[in-house]
Design an enzyme around this catalytic site. Structure first.
Site, PDB file in Angstrom:
ATOM      1  N   ASP A   1       0.463  -1.148   0.266  1.00  8.34           N
ATOM      2  CA  ASP A   1      -0.224   0.018   0.388  1.00  8.34           C
ATOM      3  C   ASP A   1       1.015   1.901  -0.418  1.00  8.34           C
ATOM      4  O   ASP A   1       0.225   2.173   0.545  1.00  8.34           O
ATOM      5  CB  ASP A   1      -0.714   0.383   1.025  1.00  8.34           C
ATOM      6  CG  ASP A   1      -0.876   0.326   2.747  1.00  8.34           C
ATOM      7  OD1 ASP A   1      -0.885   0.402   3.832  1.00  8.34           O
ATOM      8  OD2 ASP A   1       0.393  -0.450   2.893  1.00  8.34           O
TER       9      ASP A   1
ATOM     10  N   ASP B   1       6.520   0.708   3.145  1.00  7.61           N
ATOM     11  CA  ASP B   1       6.197  -0.691   2.241  1.00  7.61           C
ATOM     12  C   ASP B   1       7.866   0.448   1.034  1.00  7.61           C
ATOM     13  O   ASP B   1       8.288  -0.267   0.696  1.00  7.61           O
ATOM     14  CB  ASP B   1       5.395   0.284   1.830  1.00  7.61           C
ATOM     15  CG  ASP B   1       4.358  -0.357   1.972  1.00  7.61           C
ATOM     16  OD1 ASP B   1       3.687   0.806   3.302  1.00  7.61           O
ATOM     17  OD2 ASP B   1       3.647  -0.830   2.192  1.00  7.61           O
TER      18      ASP B   1
ATOM     19  N   ASP C   1       7.142  -2.224   8.623  1.00  7.86           N
ATOM     20  CA  ASP C   1       7.310  -3.766   6.647  1.00  7.86           C
ATOM     21  C   ASP C   1       8.468  -4.208   6.288  1.00  7.86           C
ATOM     22  O   ASP C   1       8.777  -5.054   5.660  1.00  7.86           O
ATOM     23  CB  ASP C   1       6.663  -2.724   5.574  1.00  7.86           C
ATOM     24  CG  ASP C   1       5.631  -2.351   5.367  1.00  7.86           C
ATOM     25  OD1 ASP C   1       4.518  -1.341   4.825  1.00  7.86           O
ATOM     26  OD2 ASP C   1       4.626  -3.186   6.569  1.00  7.86           O
TER      27      ASP C   1
HETATM   28  C1  BDR Z   1       1.187  -1.261   9.010  1.00 12.20           C
HETATM   29  O1  BDR Z   1       0.465  -0.427   8.452  1.00 12.20           O
HETATM   30  C2  BDR Z   1       0.804   0.999   7.312  1.00 12.20           C
HETATM   31  O2  BDR Z   1       1.172   1.745   8.206  1.00 12.20           O
HETATM   32  C3  BDR Z   1       2.495   0.415   7.543  1.00 12.20           C
HETATM   33  O3  BDR Z   1       2.862   0.818   6.227  1.00 12.20           O
HETATM   34  C4  BDR Z   1       2.710  -1.414   7.772  1.00 12.20           C
HETATM   35  O4  BDR Z   1       2.726  -1.950   6.924  1.00 12.20           O
HETATM   36  C5  BDR Z   1       1.404  -0.617  10.669  1.00 12.20           C
HETATM   37  O5  BDR Z   1       0.633  -1.450  10.334  1.00 12.20           O
HETATM   38 CA    CA Z   2       2.182  -1.255   4.329  1.00 16.76          CA
END
Ligand code: BDR
Ligand code: CA
Length: 316
Positions: A9, A14, A243
């Site tokens: 996402d 990420d 991540d």
């Molecule tokens: C997850 O939520 C997103 O904000 C981050 O990218 C991670 O994948 C952490 O809770």
């Molecule tokens: Ca993420």
């Protein structure tokens, strides 16, 4: 090694996770994007920008723009409106390969299973894309090798609500479909992300050792933002691996020093527990047993991250 699909996402961590995969020899063979930290379009653009910075060409298929049933949410309060904490973007980015991640997943996993091949999947956002594909064609499960997911919490320590972690909370129905499927998932829940971090001055040292480059400017901005977001990955000038922790488990599986086997199901009822992952080591929940990471080698995690800062893109 199996081919790898990354589903993401497109937020700050990420992008860090994608750079770690590329810098450590595990460039995804394809990427599917999903709404989450930011809207689907921005998430997709952020992944295309990260690929352009790294000068690697990977097919990106845009996927779900909203969850299965509930209204869409985002995490802009952590990742910024642009989803990359203001990191400087390259002027030119590639186009998406398609806007049909669903069709891509079904076709690719099917083709793999007919060839007796398995494809690994790393999911670091809401689980909507895989849930939709599984619902449309449950037989794609035969094409899935190692499924690794950043998401959920073991002891109900949420980061978005007191009970729920963001990737699950953003689409609880999708998470219930994936955890209910007969797939031996490796989960990187929220707790180990709280445990594994490094101080701001350690991050500064890593960056000082790297010559200036567009890639370093991009990574510096991501790291600065990750350190600043109190509620999310850091705060108090600490740098948490979120991540990137899941990506590290894909790059180097023996980085994991402690994990538990348990069955996991997702609380769906409206109210304070919605989106909570219920974890039962005795397996009474009736969902398949999965592995949940509790601890990894921190020095290896830092080394894999440091490699992504020092990574020098080879001209395509
Ligand atoms: C997850 O939520 C997103 O904000 C981050 O990218 C991670 O994948 C952490 O809770
Ligand atoms: Ca993420």
């Amino acid at each position: 090694k199996n081919r790898l699909i990354l589903d993401t996402d497109g937020g700050v961590d990420d992008a860090q996770a994608l750079l770690m995969l590329i810098a450590n020899g595990r460039t995804p063979d394809a990427i599917t994007t999903v709404f989450g930290n930011v809207g689907l379009d921005v998430a997709t653009q952020n992944i295309l920008a990260t690929l352009a910075i790294a000068k690697v060409d990977v097919a990106v298929h845009a996927g779900a723009g909203r969850p299965l049933t509930q209204p869409v949410i985002d995490a802009k309060y952590i990742h910024g409106d642009d989803g990359l904490g203001g990191a400087p973007r390259p002027d030119v980015v590639a186009d998406v390969a398609s806007e049909d991640a669903n069709g891509f997943l079904i076709e690719t996993l099917h083709a793999a299973s007919t060839r007796g091949e398995k494809i690994d999947i790393l999911m670091i956002g809401p689980l909507t894309n895989l849930a939709l594909a599984l619902r449309l064609d449950p037989t794609i499960i035969n094409g899935i090798g190692q499924l690794t997911i950043m998401g959920g919490t073991v002891y109900g320590r949420g980061n978005t609500t007191p009970a729920a972690e963001f990737n699950i909370y953003a689409d609880p129905e999708a998470a219930a479909i994936v955890f209910g499927a007969d797939i031996d998932i490796l989960v990187a829940p929220w707790e180990p992300c709280v445990l594994h971090n490094m101080t701001g001055e350690h991050v500064d040292e890593l960056f000082e050792a790297v010559p200036e480059s567009p890639q370093k400017a991009f990574s510096t901005a991501l790291a600065r933002h990750a350190r600043q977001t109190i509620a999310g990955y850091g705060g108090g000038d600490n740098f948490r691996f979120v991540d990137p922790l899941a990506a590290a488990a894909v790059i180097e599986p023996d980085i994991i020093t402690k994990s538990i086997r348990a069955s996991v199901d997702v609380a769906l009822a409206p109210g304070i527990a919605r989106g909570m992952t219920i974890v039962d080591p005795s397996g009474r929940l009736g969902t398949p047993m999965v592995s949940l990471i509790e601890e990894v080698k921190l020095e290896r995690l830092i080394a894999l991250y440091a490699a992504s800062i020092a990574f020098v893109p080879q001209h395509a």
